[in-house]
Design a protein around this motif. Structure first.
Motif, PDB file in Angstrom:
ATOM      1  N   ALA A   7       0.602  -1.602  -0.097  1.00  0.00           N
ATOM      2  CA  ALA A   7      -0.051   0.019  -0.320  1.00  0.00           C
ATOM      3  C   ALA A   7       1.154   1.000   0.130  1.00  0.00           C
ATOM      4  CB  ALA A   7      -0.928   0.004   1.406  1.00  0.00           C
ATOM      5  N   THR A  14      -3.353   4.767   5.070  1.00  0.00           N
ATOM      6  CA  THR A  14      -3.368   4.178   4.057  1.00  0.00           C
ATOM      7  C   THR A  14      -2.546   2.597   4.393  1.00  0.00           C
ATOM      8  OG1 THR A  14      -3.896   5.448   2.731  1.00  0.00           O
ATOM      9  CG2 THR A  14      -3.826   3.112   1.387  1.00  0.00           C
ATOM     10  N   GLY A  52      -3.300  -1.345  -2.461  1.00  0.00           N
ATOM     11  CA  GLY A  52      -3.726   0.271  -1.674  1.00  0.00           C
ATOM     12  C   GLY A  52      -3.162   1.013  -1.898  1.00  0.00           C
ATOM     13  N   PHE A  83      -7.702  -1.413  -3.517  1.00  0.00           N
ATOM     14  CA  PHE A  83      -8.287  -0.333  -2.207  1.00  0.00           C
ATOM     15  C   PHE A  83      -7.563   0.608  -2.235  1.00  0.00           C
ATOM     16  CE2 PHE A  83      -4.510  -2.207   0.594  1.00  0.00           C
ATOM     17  CZ  PHE A  83      -4.417  -0.569   1.769  1.00  0.00           C
ATOM     18  N   SER A  84      -8.722   1.741  -2.330  1.00  0.00           N
ATOM     19  CA  SER A  84      -8.117   3.542  -1.565  1.00  0.00           C
ATOM     20  C   SER A  84      -8.813   3.678  -0.470  1.00  0.00           C
ATOM     21  CB  SER A  84      -8.855   4.215  -2.811  1.00  0.00           C
ATOM     22  OG  SER A  84      -8.403   3.347  -4.303  1.00  0.00           O
ATOM     23  N   HIS A 113     -12.717  -3.569  -6.051  1.00  0.00           N
ATOM     24  CA  HIS A 113     -12.199  -2.798  -5.541  1.00  0.00           C
ATOM     25  C   HIS A 113     -12.329  -1.977  -4.205  1.00  0.00           C
ATOM     26  CE1 HIS A 113     -11.713   2.026  -4.627  1.00  0.00           C
ATOM     27  NE2 HIS A 113      -9.925   1.673  -5.466  1.00  0.00           N
TER      28      HIS A 113
END
Length: 167
Positions: A7, A14, A52, A83-84, A113
């Motif tokens: 990430a 994050t 991410g 993922f965000s 996502h």
């Protein structure tokens, strides 16, 4: 199943989501390695990847975009989830799901996502970041829903358990 969780994170929030995903996958019996995207040299030996990025000004961070581009062919050969994390006050908003994630999903064949809210602390932001957050009316605080992160990681684990994947 051996899983890479990587990430891109500017201020650590994050990366903490990535760590929570990793912890849940480990708790469910997977072997997991957490590595910053800029430090990944190969995907050899990994059966699956969770990638991410923090979202700033509507975009993933460069390290995540470069990782996806560099390893696109290798990622397409294994299960991948994205993922965000962004605009702390809008976890499901389009701002947390930049258009580029759709392009990455297509390029690597990602299975999904997920957008999560973020953590915002004005004290750690630089001047440009503060201006952007002020314009977006971002609120200080930890707006991440870690229970939702863990639930999502559980879904990934379940899908991995139903998938035969060579290393």
């Amino acid at each position: 199943m051996r899983v890479l969780v990587t990430a891109a994170s500017r201020h650590g929030g994050t990366a903490e989501i990535g760590s929570r995903v990793a912890a849940e996958l480990i708790a469910r019996g997977h072997e997991v390695e957490v590595v910053d995207p800029a430090q990944v040299k190969t995907l050899d030996g990994f059966n699956a990847v969770v990638l991410g990025s923090a979202v700033y000004t509507g975009h993933w961070l460069p390290a995540a975009r470069e990782f996806a581009s560099t390893f696109a062919a290798d990622l397409a050969k294994r299960p991948v989830w994205l993922f965000s994390s962004g605009l702390a006050t809008a976890p499901a908003a389009a701002a947390n799901s930049p258009a580029e994630t759709r392009a990455v999903m297509t390029a690597v064949g990602a299975r999904g996502h997920r957008a999560f809210g973020g953590r915002l602390d004005h004290e750690v932001l630089n001047l440009a970041e503060r201006a952007i957050i002020a314009a977006a009316r971002g609120r200080d605080g930890d707006h991440r829903d870690m229970a939702a992160v863990e639930e999502w990681a559980g879904q990934i684990s379940g899908e991995l358990a139903r998938t035969a994947i060579p290393a």
